[in-house]
Design a protein around this motif. Structure first.
Motif, short mmCIF file in Angstrom:
data_model
loop_
_atom_site.label_atom_id
_atom_site.label_comp_id
_atom_site.label_asym_id
_atom_site.label_seq_id
_atom_site.Cartn_x
_atom_site.Cartn_y
_atom_site.Cartn_z
N LYS A 108 18.17 -21.28 86.69
CA LYS A 108 17.00 -22.15 86.73
C LYS A 108 15.73 -21.35 86.51
O LYS A 108 15.50 -20.34 87.18
N THR A 109 14.92 -21.79 85.56
CA THR A 109 13.65 -21.14 85.25
C THR A 109 12.51 -22.15 85.43
O THR A 109 12.74 -23.32 85.76
N SER A 110 11.31 -21.70 85.19
CA SER A 110 10.15 -22.59 85.33
C SER A 110 10.17 -23.71 84.31
O SER A 110 9.49 -24.74 84.49
N THR A 111 10.91 -23.55 83.24
CA THR A 111 10.99 -24.58 82.20
C THR A 111 12.30 -25.35 82.21
O THR A 111 12.55 -26.15 81.33
N GLY A 112 13.15 -25.10 83.21
CA GLY A 112 14.41 -25.82 83.30
C GLY A 112 15.60 -24.87 83.29
O GLY A 112 15.48 -23.67 83.54
N TRP A 113 16.78 -25.41 82.99
CA TRP A 113 18.00 -24.62 82.99
C TRP A 113 18.14 -23.84 81.69
O TRP A 113 17.93 -24.38 80.60
N GLU A 114 18.48 -22.56 81.82
CA GLU A 114 18.68 -21.70 80.66
C GLU A 114 20.10 -21.13 80.68
O GLU A 114 20.54 -20.60 81.71
N LEU A 115 20.80 -21.23 79.55
CA LEU A 115 22.19 -20.76 79.49
C LEU A 115 22.23 -19.24 79.63
O LEU A 115 21.54 -18.51 78.93
N VAL A 116 23.09 -18.78 80.55
CA VAL A 116 23.32 -17.35 80.74
C VAL A 116 24.52 -16.89 79.92
O VAL A 116 24.46 -15.92 79.18
N ASP A 117 25.63 -17.61 80.05
CA ASP A 117 26.86 -17.21 79.36
C ASP A 117 27.88 -18.33 79.46
O ASP A 117 27.73 -19.27 80.27
N ARG A 118 28.90 -18.23 78.64
CA ARG A 118 30.06 -19.12 78.73
C ARG A 118 31.30 -18.26 78.93
O ARG A 118 31.53 -17.32 78.16
N ILE A 119 32.09 -18.60 79.93
CA ILE A 119 33.31 -17.85 80.22
C ILE A 119 34.48 -18.52 79.51
O ILE A 119 34.71 -19.73 79.68
N ASN A 120 35.20 -17.75 78.71
CA ASN A 120 36.36 -18.28 78.01
C ASN A 120 37.50 -18.58 78.99
O ASN A 120 37.52 -18.07 80.11
N THR A 121 38.45 -19.37 78.56
CA THR A 121 39.58 -19.72 79.42
C THR A 121 40.31 -18.47 79.89
O THR A 121 40.45 -17.49 79.15
N VAL A 122 40.79 -18.50 81.13
CA VAL A 122 41.48 -17.35 81.73
C VAL A 122 42.90 -17.71 82.17
O VAL A 122 43.62 -16.84 82.66
N GLY A 123 43.31 -18.98 81.98
CA GLY A 123 44.64 -19.38 82.37
C GLY A 123 44.69 -19.90 83.81
O GLY A 123 43.84 -19.57 84.63
N PRO A 124 45.71 -20.71 84.13
CA PRO A 124 45.78 -21.33 85.45
C PRO A 124 46.70 -20.66 86.46
O PRO A 124 46.80 -21.10 87.60
N MET A 125 47.39 -19.60 86.06
CA MET A 125 48.43 -19.06 86.93
C MET A 125 47.92 -18.13 88.02
O MET A 125 48.59 -17.92 89.02
N ALA A 126 46.74 -17.54 87.84
CA ALA A 126 46.21 -16.60 88.84
C ALA A 126 44.70 -16.55 88.73
O ALA A 126 44.14 -16.64 87.62
N PHE A 127 44.03 -16.41 89.88
CA PHE A 127 42.58 -16.25 89.86
C PHE A 127 42.20 -14.91 89.23
O PHE A 127 42.93 -13.93 89.34
N ARG A 128 41.06 -14.91 88.55
CA ARG A 128 40.49 -13.68 88.02
C ARG A 128 39.12 -13.43 88.63
O ARG A 128 38.34 -14.37 88.85
N ASN A 129 38.85 -12.17 88.91
CA ASN A 129 37.51 -11.76 89.32
C ASN A 129 36.76 -11.30 88.07
O ASN A 129 37.24 -10.43 87.34
N ILE A 130 35.59 -11.88 87.84
CA ILE A 130 34.83 -11.63 86.61
C ILE A 130 33.39 -11.32 86.96
O ILE A 130 32.80 -11.95 87.86
N ALA A 131 32.79 -10.36 86.26
CA ALA A 131 31.37 -10.05 86.42
C ALA A 131 30.56 -10.74 85.32
O ALA A 131 31.00 -10.82 84.17
N VAL A 132 29.39 -11.22 85.69
CA VAL A 132 28.47 -11.82 84.73
C VAL A 132 27.09 -11.20 84.95
O VAL A 132 26.48 -11.40 86.00
#
Length: 564
Positions: free
Chosen positions: A389-413
């Protein structure tokens, strides 16, 4: 190595080879899975601790978040509309109205039991006032209630379904419980196991969601840091599904770092260090403030992007507010996420619509550019989008690609905070209906420390026939190691550094490849309907529609356990 190749403990193989049984079991257990794992179908009553000193502030918070006020006077219940607070007189007032059907519980409200609700109900945005009156006012009348007449206040909290899981497992435990549901419905990428002593432990999936050679990207999977008693790190890559898997290369990343620091990679493979992770101070789920919201701790109580809303949108989001130190321009987001089993199910239902044309469709997709494929996925809200959130509204930071449903992943952004306002960092995670699960989100404002990163190629790779395929996996050259059959395996070994007691060591697997489904759909394709999926948001709407249809089916036949 030969003795390992004789192991047959890969349970997915049975389901891949028994199509009719898997199809039947998939539908049966998908219903069970959704009713157990989709928390929005259940809620618990939670009493709000209050006093004469705190009551005004608490009611004001409920009013700001537009909570639906339900008044309990004796055995009668009614709605107080247009609630107004008067701090000087210590009163609440409004118009008495009949409770809407969307706020009428299926069974009497009781704090000692789990309550179920349908998708047509909205109990999670209610606040209940129990007052010392027995009469019900006339509907339309103006009513004023002193704080002194309010005996208690309570709200409805989402229940994750855990309270009924144990009961259900007693019923279907003979087929190995919830894991069987995953096995029966899963359709995805190669599985990877890591050797720990004498056994291989399931760890995750390689290049998830990459269905064509043109879509390929580098994928980074965090691996466990095992007790080091030698300099070998061994993994096992398997095909346990009805698909052909093309692996271009695998490479082990060995990261040395201080013992008081955790390391994660972002989606581009850049390392980030975490030593002081801060949880959100507030969480908003689809514009509804959650006092004890999800994502605040790593506890497997995930937000599933499936809340009931009053509008027709099939996009769901969660907002998180973090307190930020002064004069900080950069930070790192720590995410624990995975895709949902529902995304697999919905994508399978979409593919079924191609019928006998599906093989040709899949062949045509191999020629589609990476940019065009990414554009379609973004327009269908399949990635996990992160906004600040910025003074002018929402700004896109990144899009995370699919990681699969079988196990959680820890990801840094990585986060650029130069446009954040008000001494806070407000982030929004957004995706299509039930496409992702988020278990935890936190921010670290410390600077990254210097790291020693080594890139290690495999020194040996042997397939299930004991053939040496090392050269096919050692470099990114589009000379693929192909696993076309269920039961295909490859053991891959890396030579790591000698153990060092003065540091911590983290491992990640860089991998690249793609896979094609093997499907035998029947029936003629409906090209008119399929062309609708070219439009933005159609698949997202389709996911929500399929879920609601399935829930209507379940409600009609009362498949879910009685929650008395």
């Amino acid at each position: 190595m030969k003795s390992l190749s004789k192991q047959k403990n890969y349970p997915l193989s049975f389901f891949g080879k028994n199509k009719r049984f898997t199809s039947f079991l998939s539908m049966l257990l998908t219903l069970a899975f959704l009713n157990l794992n989709v928390g929005c179908s259940y809620y618990n009553v939670r009493n709000v601790t209050t006093s004469s000193e705190t009551m005004y502030g608490q009611i004001e918070e409920f009013n700001k978040s537009q909570q639906y006020a339900v008044m309990h006077s004796g055995l009668n219940t009614w709605h107080l509309n247009n609630l107004v607070l008067n701090e000087d007189n210590q009163t609440i007032s409004g118009t008495a109205q009949k409770i809407e059907s969307t706020h009428t519980p299926l069974k009497p409200r009781d704090s000692k039991r789990v309550h179920r609700y349908t998708r047509k109900q909205s109990p999670l945005n209610e606040v209940h006032f129990y007052i010392n009156r027995t009469n019900t006012p006339d509907y339309g009348a103006q009513v004023t209630i002193p704080f002194s007449e309010i005996s208690s206040i309570s709200v409805n909290d989402k229940n994750t379904g855990r309270s009924v899981v144990n009961v259900v497992m007693g019923t279907i435990g003979v087929i190995a419980g919830i894991f069987i549901i995953i096995l029966a419905t899963k359709s995805s990428c190669p599985f990877i196991y890591v050797k720990d002593g004498d056994e291989f432990i399931f760890t995750g999936e390689l290049y998830p969601g990459v269905l064509t050679a043109n879509q390929q990207r580098d994928d980074y999977l965090q691996l466990p840091s095992l007790n080091e008693n030698n300099s070998d790190y061994s993994i096992l890559i398997t095909n346990e599904l009805k698909e052909i898997q093309f692996t271009d290369f695998v490479q082990l990343l060995e990261v040395d770092h201080p013992k008081n620091v955790d390391v994660l990679l972002d989606k581009n493979g850049n390392p980030h260090t975490f030593s002081e992770i801060i949880s959100p101070k507030t969480v908003m789920v689809d514009n509804l403030k959650m006092e004890n919201g999800p994502v605040m701790t790593q506890d497997n109580d995930s937000y599933l992007f499936n809340t009931d809303t009053n509008d027709s949108s099939s996009i769901r989001n969660i907002e998180m507010t973090f307190k930020a130190p002064k004069q900080i321009s950069k930070a790192k987001l720590f995410l624990t996420v995975k895709n949902s089993m529902w995304l697999d199910y919905a994508f399978g239902r979409f593919n079924e619509k191609f019928g006998t044309y599906y093989p040709q469709f899949q062949k045509d997709q191999q020629k589609v550019s990476k940019e065009k494929s990414a554009k379609w996925m973004n327009e269908q809200n399949i990635p996990l989008s992160i906004y600040i959130k910025t003074s002018t509204g929402w700004e896109l930071v990144d899009r995370i690609n699919t990681v699969g449903p079988m196990a959680f992943r820890n990801i840094a952004v990585p986060l650029d905070l130069s446009k954040a306002v008000g001494g806070e960092v407000v982030l929004k995670l957004e995706t299509g209906f039930m496409f992702w699960e988020v278990d935890y989100a936190g921010i670290d404002f410390t600077e990254n420390v210097t790291l020693d990163v080594k890139y290690i190629n495999p020194y040996q790779a042997l397939d299930e026939n004991n053939e040496n395929v090392t050269q096919l996996l050692a470099s990114e050259d589009q000379r693929y190691f192909v696993q076309p059959n269920i039961g295909d395996k490859v053991w891959v070994n890396f030579k790591t550094s000698e153990p060092d007691q003065d540091i911590e060591r983290s491992y990640f697997l860089k991998n690249r490849g793609y896979y094609n489904y093997i499907r035998d759909y029947q029936g003629d394709p409906d090209f008119r309907e399929l062309k609708l999926f070219r439009s933005a948001g159609t698949f997202t709407d389709f996911s929500k529609y399929e879920y609601e249809t399935l829930m209507d089916f379940e409600n009609h036949f009362d498949v879910v356990l009685n929650t008395k």
